[in-house]
Write a protein that holds these residues in place. Structure first.
Motif, PDB file in Angstrom:
ATOM      1  N   ASP A  28       4.114 -45.740  29.570  1.00 35.79           N
ATOM      2  CA  ASP A  28       4.814 -45.712  31.103  1.00 35.79           C
ATOM      3  C   ASP A  28       5.377 -46.908  31.344  1.00 35.79           C
ATOM      4  O   ASP A  28       5.258 -47.838  32.289  1.00 35.79           O
ATOM      5  CB  ASP A  28       3.390 -45.662  31.860  1.00 35.79           C
ATOM      6  CG  ASP A  28       3.646 -45.069  33.390  1.00 35.79           C
ATOM      7  OD1 ASP A  28       4.845 -44.579  33.388  1.00 35.79           O
ATOM      8  OD2 ASP A  28       2.917 -45.280  34.249  1.00 35.79           O
ATOM      9  N   GLY A  29       6.236 -47.513  30.173  1.00 31.66           N
ATOM     10  CA  GLY A  29       6.904 -48.965  30.690  1.00 31.66           C
ATOM     11  C   GLY A  29       6.349 -50.043  30.364  1.00 31.66           C
ATOM     12  O   GLY A  29       6.921 -51.111  30.441  1.00 31.66           O
ATOM     13  N   ALA A  66       2.464 -39.638  31.339  1.00 28.46           N
ATOM     14  CA  ALA A  66       3.534 -40.698  32.054  1.00 28.46           C
ATOM     15  C   ALA A  66       4.819 -39.776  31.738  1.00 28.46           C
ATOM     16  O   ALA A  66       5.631 -39.718  32.725  1.00 28.46           O
ATOM     17  CB  ALA A  66       3.466 -41.900  31.279  1.00 28.46           C
ATOM     18  N   ALA A  67       5.062 -39.295  30.597  1.00 27.14           N
ATOM     19  CA  ALA A  67       6.220 -38.698  30.326  1.00 27.14           C
ATOM     20  C   ALA A  67       6.595 -37.530  31.419  1.00 27.14           C
ATOM     21  O   ALA A  67       7.514 -36.972  31.825  1.00 27.14           O
ATOM     22  CB  ALA A  67       6.394 -38.202  28.909  1.00 27.14           C
ATOM     23  N   ARG A  68       5.498 -36.465  31.645  1.00 26.38           N
ATOM     24  CA  ARG A  68       5.335 -35.531  32.573  1.00 26.38           C
ATOM     25  C   ARG A  68       5.622 -36.058  33.787  1.00 26.38           C
ATOM     26  O   ARG A  68       6.778 -35.548  34.604  1.00 26.38           O
ATOM     27  CB  ARG A  68       4.130 -34.747  32.732  1.00 26.38           C
ATOM     28  CG  ARG A  68       3.594 -34.013  31.291  1.00 26.38           C
ATOM     29  CD  ARG A  68       3.138 -32.684  31.759  1.00 26.38           C
ATOM     30  NE  ARG A  68       4.171 -31.789  32.112  1.00 26.38           N
ATOM     31  CZ  ARG A  68       5.091 -31.115  31.419  1.00 26.38           C
ATOM     32  NH1 ARG A  68       5.059 -31.348  30.150  1.00 26.38           N
ATOM     33  NH2 ARG A  68       6.025 -30.440  32.079  1.00 26.38           N
ATOM     34  N   VAL A 162      14.104 -29.227  28.310  1.00 30.07           N
ATOM     35  CA  VAL A 162      13.046 -28.474  28.106  1.00 30.07           C
ATOM     36  C   VAL A 162      11.857 -29.311  28.487  1.00 30.07           C
ATOM     37  O   VAL A 162      10.750 -28.575  28.892  1.00 30.07           O
ATOM     38  CB  VAL A 162      12.936 -28.354  26.471  1.00 30.07           C
ATOM     39  CG1 VAL A 162      13.885 -27.285  25.965  1.00 30.07           C
ATOM     40  CG2 VAL A 162      13.025 -29.761  25.770  1.00 30.07           C
ATOM     41  N   GLY A 163      11.774 -30.468  29.007  1.00 29.31           N
ATOM     42  CA  GLY A 163      10.618 -31.250  29.555  1.00 29.31           C
ATOM     43  C   GLY A 163      10.274 -32.584  28.682  1.00 29.31           C
ATOM     44  O   GLY A 163      10.984 -33.320  28.287  1.00 29.31           O
ATOM     45  N   VAL A 164       8.991 -32.432  28.202  1.00 28.34           N
ATOM     46  CA  VAL A 164       8.478 -33.823  27.538  1.00 28.34           C
ATOM     47  C   VAL A 164       8.547 -33.214  25.870  1.00 28.34           C
ATOM     48  O   VAL A 164       8.124 -32.314  25.408  1.00 28.34           O
ATOM     49  CB  VAL A 164       6.915 -33.692  27.617  1.00 28.34           C
ATOM     50  CG1 VAL A 164       6.356 -34.890  26.793  1.00 28.34           C
ATOM     51  CG2 VAL A 164       6.818 -34.317  29.180  1.00 28.34           C
ATOM     52  N   VAL A 165       9.399 -34.146  25.261  1.00 23.12           N
ATOM     53  CA  VAL A 165       9.503 -33.732  23.711  1.00 23.12           C
ATOM     54  C   VAL A 165       8.863 -34.868  22.888  1.00 23.12           C
ATOM     55  O   VAL A 165       8.970 -35.922  23.010  1.00 23.12           O
ATOM     56  CB  VAL A 165      11.009 -34.012  23.404  1.00 23.12           C
ATOM     57  CG1 VAL A 165      11.366 -33.709  21.955  1.00 23.12           C
ATOM     58  CG2 VAL A 165      12.106 -33.113  24.566  1.00 23.12           C
ATOM     59  N   GLY A 166       7.987 -34.139  21.895  1.00 20.44           N
ATOM     60  CA  GLY A 166       7.203 -34.881  21.100  1.00 20.44           C
ATOM     61  C   GLY A 166       8.173 -35.248  20.038  1.00 20.44           C
ATOM     62  O   GLY A 166       8.993 -34.299  19.486  1.00 20.44           O
ATOM     63  N   VAL A 220       9.752 -42.512  30.818  1.00 21.99           N
ATOM     64  CA  VAL A 220      10.907 -41.707  30.236  1.00 21.99           C
ATOM     65  C   VAL A 220      10.559 -41.865  28.511  1.00 21.99           C
ATOM     66  O   VAL A 220      10.903 -40.887  27.870  1.00 21.99           O
ATOM     67  CB  VAL A 220      12.316 -41.967  30.775  1.00 21.99           C
ATOM     68  CG1 VAL A 220      13.085 -41.521  29.982  1.00 21.99           C
ATOM     69  CG2 VAL A 220      12.333 -41.457  32.133  1.00 21.99           C
ATOM     70  N   TYR A 221      10.508 -42.897  28.135  1.00 23.32           N
ATOM     71  CA  TYR A 221      10.330 -43.258  26.732  1.00 23.32           C
ATOM     72  C   TYR A 221       9.090 -44.002  26.600  1.00 23.32           C
ATOM     73  O   TYR A 221       8.607 -44.891  26.948  1.00 23.32           O
ATOM     74  CB  TYR A 221      11.514 -44.331  26.429  1.00 23.32           C
ATOM     75  CG  TYR A 221      11.435 -44.932  25.136  1.00 23.32           C
ATOM     76  CD1 TYR A 221      11.773 -44.035  23.889  1.00 23.32           C
ATOM     77  CD2 TYR A 221      10.832 -46.071  24.709  1.00 23.32           C
ATOM     78  CE1 TYR A 221      11.800 -44.455  22.581  1.00 23.32           C
ATOM     79  CE2 TYR A 221      10.720 -46.661  23.181  1.00 23.32           C
ATOM     80  CZ  TYR A 221      11.233 -45.866  22.244  1.00 23.32           C
ATOM     81  OH  TYR A 221      11.358 -46.285  20.971  1.00 23.32           O
ATOM     82  N   ASN A 222       8.037 -43.439  25.612  1.00 21.37           N
ATOM     83  CA  ASN A 222       6.829 -43.812  25.237  1.00 21.37           C
ATOM     84  C   ASN A 222       6.678 -43.841  23.888  1.00 21.37           C
ATOM     85  O   ASN A 222       7.436 -43.015  23.094  1.00 21.37           O
ATOM     86  CB  ASN A 222       5.991 -42.650  25.964  1.00 21.37           C
ATOM     87  CG  ASN A 222       5.971 -42.468  27.295  1.00 21.37           C
ATOM     88  OD1 ASN A 222       5.349 -43.354  28.329  1.00 21.37           O
ATOM     89  ND2 ASN A 222       6.708 -41.676  27.753  1.00 21.37           N
ATOM     90  N   VAL A 223       5.916 -44.657  23.119  1.00 21.08           N
ATOM     91  CA  VAL A 223       5.712 -44.681  21.886  1.00 21.08           C
ATOM     92  C   VAL A 223       4.247 -45.009  21.543  1.00 21.08           C
ATOM     93  O   VAL A 223       3.340 -45.671  22.284  1.00 21.08           O
ATOM     94  CB  VAL A 223       6.312 -46.065  21.338  1.00 21.08           C
ATOM     95  CG1 VAL A 223       6.206 -46.202  19.941  1.00 21.08           C
ATOM     96  CG2 VAL A 223       7.990 -46.157  21.541  1.00 21.08           C
ATOM     97  N   VAL A 224       3.843 -44.058  20.691  1.00 27.20           N
ATOM     98  CA  VAL A 224       2.274 -44.084  20.359  1.00 27.20           C
ATOM     99  C   VAL A 224       2.301 -44.081  18.788  1.00 27.20           C
ATOM    100  O   VAL A 224       2.971 -43.485  18.151  1.00 27.20           O
ATOM    101  CB  VAL A 224       1.457 -42.898  20.590  1.00 27.20           C
ATOM    102  CG1 VAL A 224       1.400 -42.686  22.240  1.00 27.20           C
ATOM    103  CG2 VAL A 224       2.159 -41.483  20.203  1.00 27.20           C
ATOM    104  N   HIS A 225       1.408 -45.217  18.383  1.00 27.27           N
ATOM    105  CA  HIS A 225       1.297 -45.513  17.062  1.00 27.27           C
ATOM    106  C   HIS A 225       0.141 -44.782  16.175  1.00 27.27           C
ATOM    107  O   HIS A 225      -0.857 -44.501  16.932  1.00 27.27           O
ATOM    108  CB  HIS A 225       1.248 -46.873  16.627  1.00 27.27           C
ATOM    109  CG  HIS A 225       2.339 -47.878  17.205  1.00 27.27           C
ATOM    110  ND1 HIS A 225       3.659 -47.674  16.674  1.00 27.27           N
ATOM    111  CD2 HIS A 225       2.519 -48.508  18.102  1.00 27.27           C
ATOM    112  CE1 HIS A 225       4.374 -48.573  17.197  1.00 27.27           C
ATOM    113  NE2 HIS A 225       3.965 -49.130  18.367  1.00 27.27           N
TER     114      HIS A 225
END
Ligand code: NAD
Ligand code: 6OD
Length: 503
Positions: A28-29, A66-68, A162-166, A220-225
């Motif tokens: 979420d930024g 957040a992406a949704r 398509v929506g939220v892309v993993g 819009v752009y999220n990163v999970v490690h």
């Protein structure tokens, strides 16, 4: 922040060594830590270079939410032209911070600076510009149809995200392969949650700063490690809030992700493993074929999905070609990324080195002729602790050996002679993978014939890894499902809605 305060004191590093970084999730930024941390070690010397915040269920859920939310926020309301402008700003931001991306990518992978400077980072920027141009210029379709009352109807198709892309990524070309998915996904108006490889967390995290600076709305752009099973990878691919999953990595991981995506019947795009053949005909341009084959076998220490691990050489050329490959492989100096004479970096990790070395040992046990390499180079000082292996060429084994069948993903190739075109096509195709091939010949008719007969997604003639991003990219057989690139990416990242208007 992407790179917070050094934590050298708590990690046993000496004062003269570079600081250990903290790499955070980007949700979420904002950058966010967690209670769990894992170590990232340098492939060069096994030194601890970063502590990475592992996303648990809570962080992955927060990223997906957040992406949704961002889909219906300002991002969802942008025109294509406005999105395109933002994506250009992202590309410019990568170029402005070129040296930061270069440093981060080289630190994570140990690859030569010259390679990352010419391929990984420029492609990171290009992946945003090219797909911005694609969505700006994509034509629509419409059909007029007659109706019984004579008034007729018009059908036209509109594209919707398509929506939220993993986005699940590997470690071999981290920024390049991640942006290859994120670029088109965002260009089409989607939002993303990226799970970079646990081996290469840095450039995906750094890209968060660029996204914020470029005005990409939060979420819009999220990163999970994290890792795959029972970690961020699995939490993301099983999250019901994810509408589609795009993946690059090993075939067996792709299969696990496909199973996860079956819940909710979500679409997948899978770019997976390979066991690519090069086919060298006696009528080839010899020097070009040798140079191209050396690159396809050894670039990025052989850790390129498109790389060659089987080289078929027409018999009259065989001995001369093997001798030239040997000479070229022996010229590749392993060394520090920044040294100008470094021809090859280490493998990504000790674990991957163990896998590659297990094939080196297996080849010897099976009676292969080791033309060059086959072991570990003698590295100086602290580099002894790194994940180094020698560039290796074998002859003397057949198509049925595991060395010819299984993906090794290291700097090695088995070279085998062949006698006829039909024979080599059959042998190249007799493998469960079908990603790429390189055909070396000056006979134009033969080039077309063989390229048409080889069961792969990408056939290069007299070149290798020559990429036009408008073309279809993907694997046949167990190397992949789906095609991305140019308008083909739109097939995955958008859904077409047909509007039928009765006049
Ligand atoms: P990998 O499959 O081990 O890991 C890829 C990613 O998947 C990582 O982020 C990992 O954490 C994640 N992951 C692992 N298990 C998971 C699970 N069960 N659920 C969700 N996520 C999971 O691959 P790698 O070792 O990182 O990369 C090397 C492989 O990638 C090679 O096989 C190579 O051929 C392939 N590759 C293919 C292409 C292509 O375009 N076809 C490109 C690059 C690499
Ligand atoms: O060039 C590309 O777009 C791409 N996907 C390359 C993949 C390389 C594999 O390691």
């Amino acid at each position: 922040m992407y790179d917070t305060q050094p934590i050298a004191a708590s990690s046993g590093q000496s004062a003269t060594q570079p600081a250990v970084r903290q790499i955070l999730n980007f949700i979420d930024g904002k950058y966010r830590g967690t209670g769990n941390w894992f170590d990232k070690r340098s492939p060069l010397d096994n030194r601890l270079i970063a502590r990475v915040a592992e996303a648990g269920c809570a962080e992955v859920d927060a990223a997906v939410q957040a992406a949704r939310a961002a889909l219906s926020g300002p991002w969802g309301g942008l025109t294509v032209a406005q999105r395109v402008e933002i994506l250009y700003a992202v590309a410019d931001g990568i170029e402005r911070r070129f040296d930061d991306f270069l440093e981060a990518e080289v630190a994570d992978t140990g690859k030569p600076v010259s390679l990352a400077r010419h391929i990984d980072i420029p492609r990171g920027a290009a992946n945003f510009k090219v797909f911005a141009d694609v969505v700006k210029n994509v034509p629509g379709e419409s059909f007029e149809m007659p109706t019984q009352d004579g008034a007729g109807a018009i059908n036209y198709a509109i594209r919707r995200p398509v929506g939220v892309v993993g986005v699940i990524c590997p470690w071999n070309l981290p920024l390049l392969l991640m942006t290859w998915k994120v670029g088109p996904a965002l260009a089409c108006g989607n939002t993303v949650v990226v799970k970079p490889s646990e081996e290469t967390p840095q450039t995906a995290a750094l890209l968060g700063e660029v996204m914020n600076a470029a005005g990409v709305p939060r979420g819009v752009y999220n990163v999970v490690h994290g890792f795959g099973p029972q970690s961020a990878g699995e939490f993301l691919t099983t999250s019901p809030g994810v509408n589609a999953i795009t993946f690059t990595g090993e075939t067996r991981t792709g299969a696990a992700i496909m199973k996860a995506a079956a819940d909710g019947a979500r679409p997948v795009s899978l770019e997976m493993g390979g066991k690519n053949a090069a086919i060298v005909f006696a009528d080839c341009d010899f020097d070009a074929a040798v140079e191209g084959t050396l690159r396809s076998c050894f670039a990025n220490a052989g850790q390129v999905c498109l790389g060659t691990e089987r080289v078929y050489v027409e018999r009259p050329l065989f001995d001369r070609f093997v001798a030239a490959l040997k000479e070229g492989a022996e010229r590749l100096r392993p060394g520090r990324p920044e040294a100008e004479d470094t021809g090859m970096g280490p493998l990504i990790s000790q674990e991957h080195r163990n896998k590659v070395l297990s094939y080196y040992h297996k080849a010897a046990e099976l009676g292969a002729t080791v033309v060059t390499g086959g072991g570990v180079p003698d590295m100086p000082g602290e580099l002894r602790e790194g994940a180094w292996v020698q560039p290796t060429i074998w002859t003397g084994l057949g198509d049925d050996s595991p060395i010819a069948r299984e993906e090794i993903f290291g700097p090695c190739a088995l070279v085998m002679p062949f006698d006829t075109e039909a024979e080599v096509i059959g042998r190249a195709n007799a493998n469960e993978y079908g990603l790429a091939t390189a055909i070396w010949t000056t006979n134009l008719a033969r080039a077309h014939r063989v390229a048409g007969a080889i069961e792969v997604g990408i056939a290069w003639v007299n070149s290798w890894f020559l990429r036009d991003l408008r073309t279809a990219f993907g694997g046949a057989k167990q190397s992949g499902i789906g095609r991305e690139g140019g308008v083909h990416s739109l097939e995955f990242y958008t859904e077409l809605r047909n509007v039928c208007i009765k006049l």
